[in-house]
Enzyme design. Structure first.
Site, short mmCIF file in Angstrom:
data_model
loop_
_atom_site.label_atom_id
_atom_site.label_comp_id
_atom_site.label_asym_id
_atom_site.label_seq_id
_atom_site.Cartn_x
_atom_site.Cartn_y
_atom_site.Cartn_z
N HIS A 134 0.84 -1.21 0.00
CA HIS A 134 0.00 0.00 0.00
C HIS A 134 0.86 1.25 0.00
CE1 HIS A 134 0.35 0.88 4.39
NE2 HIS A 134 0.30 -0.43 4.56
N ASP B 22 -0.07 4.41 1.02
CA ASP B 22 -0.32 5.43 2.05
C ASP B 22 0.42 5.11 3.35
OD1 ASP B 22 -2.14 3.22 2.38
OD2 ASP B 22 -3.27 4.43 3.81
N ASP C 292 6.24 1.13 6.71
CA ASP C 292 4.88 0.61 6.52
C ASP C 292 4.15 1.58 5.59
OD1 ASP C 292 2.38 -0.54 6.74
OD2 ASP C 292 2.06 0.10 8.81
N GLU D 294 -5.01 2.14 2.76
CA GLU D 294 -5.03 0.93 3.58
C GLU D 294 -5.12 1.27 5.05
OE1 GLU D 294 -3.35 -2.46 5.91
OE2 GLU D 294 -2.69 -0.38 5.80
N GLU D 295 -4.44 2.34 5.43
CA GLU D 295 -4.33 2.69 6.84
C GLU D 295 -5.61 3.24 7.46
OE1 GLU D 295 -1.98 1.71 8.49
OE2 GLU D 295 -0.05 1.84 7.46
#
Length: 379
Positions: free
Chosen positions: A76, A78, A106, A139-140
């Protein structure tokens, strides 16, 4: 074959590009440029419009040079905040931020690793299967990119998402989750002059919450109430409270049972306070946040990863986790995604870090997976 210097430089370049959720356009444009130069066909879906972002999910397709089923690789784009103006520090083989922001490993580590793997394949003229790269948005903030992904853009039925920590593990099981919103409607009154004429929504809420078992229910089930909002002044009997929480379980039956118990407990508490015929009133809203992931040990995705790991002298362990990821959404669409680690640690904190040796290990595993798949060693 992994070019450690290039991997490190690319990772640093990517994390320096701000890409908070709904603001992934700049990093997507950089990824598109790199992938197009490699020869990929790049496209976007319309997820950005659906989630109110400035960018959509990116899909890059490589045709491959052997006759094999297509396979996808995913990460991802973001990051969480604080994630603007990230300044990277690299010392003793470990990447960190300057301590004022997250690092963004991440999931920028995944993006850099996937790009490095494709570079190595082309540089060394390695046989490879059709590869579909998916870089998701948002995603976050609830797996929104995966939830709104246009799955007609890919042909792969299995693949790997790089969004975990352990480079010697593969996530095969993750729970399903329900979001739960409870709205309690009472009746306002002056708390000093006529409190008996009011219906205290906070009191109803407190009675219900005191009856609930929260936290870990068993080894595969948890629940939590995380937000409570209600009342407007200390001299007014509160007429409204909203409570938000969640339940998670690897068992669909247990998830339903825990969710129903939370709702029923609030309903029961309201019944005990009945003074007005219609008050207090409970409105419960339950939404499935994501389905569970449960990949069989004999699925091709797992056998392929294990064979690749074995070739590298690694004992790849199956992992069961308590969180959700894009893989949960893919699984709900009938697409199997094993989640692999990149070595990132202390994610979502100012102490986030990642070692270049772990990124190299992750890249080697992904590369070996593609080589084994291209060779047709696993059916």
């Amino acid at each position: 074959m992994i070019n450690s210097q290039r991997l490190a430089q690319r990772f640093q370049a990517l994390v320096k590009i701000d890409s908070l959720s709904r603001q992934e356009r700049d990093v997507a444009m950089e990824l598109e440029k790199i992938l197009t130069a490699m020869g990929a066909i790049v496209s976007y879906d319309t997820a950005g419009k659906q989630v109110g972002g400035n960018c959509s999910n990116l899909v890059a397709k490589f045709k491959g040079n052997v006759d094999a089923d297509p396979i996808f690789l995913c990460g991802h784009m973001d990051t969480v905040g604080p994630g603007k103006g990230i300044k990277v520090r690299f010392e003793d083989g470990i990447f960190r931020s300057d301590g004022t922001t997250i690092l963004g490993a991440d999931d920028k580590s995944a993006l850099a690793i996937i790009l490095e793997v494709m570079d190595v394949i082309f540089e060394n003229k390695i046989d490879f299967p059709p590869v579909e790269i998916i870089f998701t948005i948002c995603e976050e903030i609830g797996l929104l990119g995966a939830k709104h992904f246009d799955y007609s853009l890919i042909d792969s039925k299995f693949g790997y998402i790089l969004d975990s920590t352990d480079t010697q593990g593969i996530v095969t099981k993750a729970p399903a989750a329900n979001k739960i919103t409870i709205k309690i409607y009472g009746k306002a009154a002056h708390s000093g002059a006529e409190p008996e004429n009011g219906v205290n929504a906070i009191m109803v809420a407190s009675k219900a919450i005191s009856k609930l078992e929260l936290g870990r229910m068993d080894e595969e089930t948890t629940c939590n109430l995380g937000i409570i909002k209600g009342g407007i002044a200390t001299n007014i009997v509160p007429d409204f409270v909203e409570i938000r929480g969640e339940a998670r379980s690897h068992s669909v039956e247990k998830l339903k049972r825990v969710t129903d118990n939370i709702v029923n407990t609030f309903q029961t508490a309201a019944e005990k306070f009945k003074g007005d015929p219609d008050l207090p009133r409970i409105e419960a809203i339950v939404q499935n946040d994501f389905p569970n992931t449960n990949i069989s040990e004999d699925h091709k995705a797992i056998k392929l990863a294990r064979k690749a790991a074995d070739n590298l002298g690694i004992d790849l362990a199956s992992k069961t986790i308590g969180g959700g990821a894009d893989a949960n959404i893919f699984f709900g669409k009938g697409i199997v995604a094993g989640v692999l680690g990149t070595g990132m640690t202390d994610v979502h904190t100012l102490n986030e870090s990642i070692a270049i040796k772990d990124m190299e290990a992750s890249a080697k595993l992904v590369l070996e997976i593609l080589k084994v798949h291209a060779a047709g060693e696993i059916s």
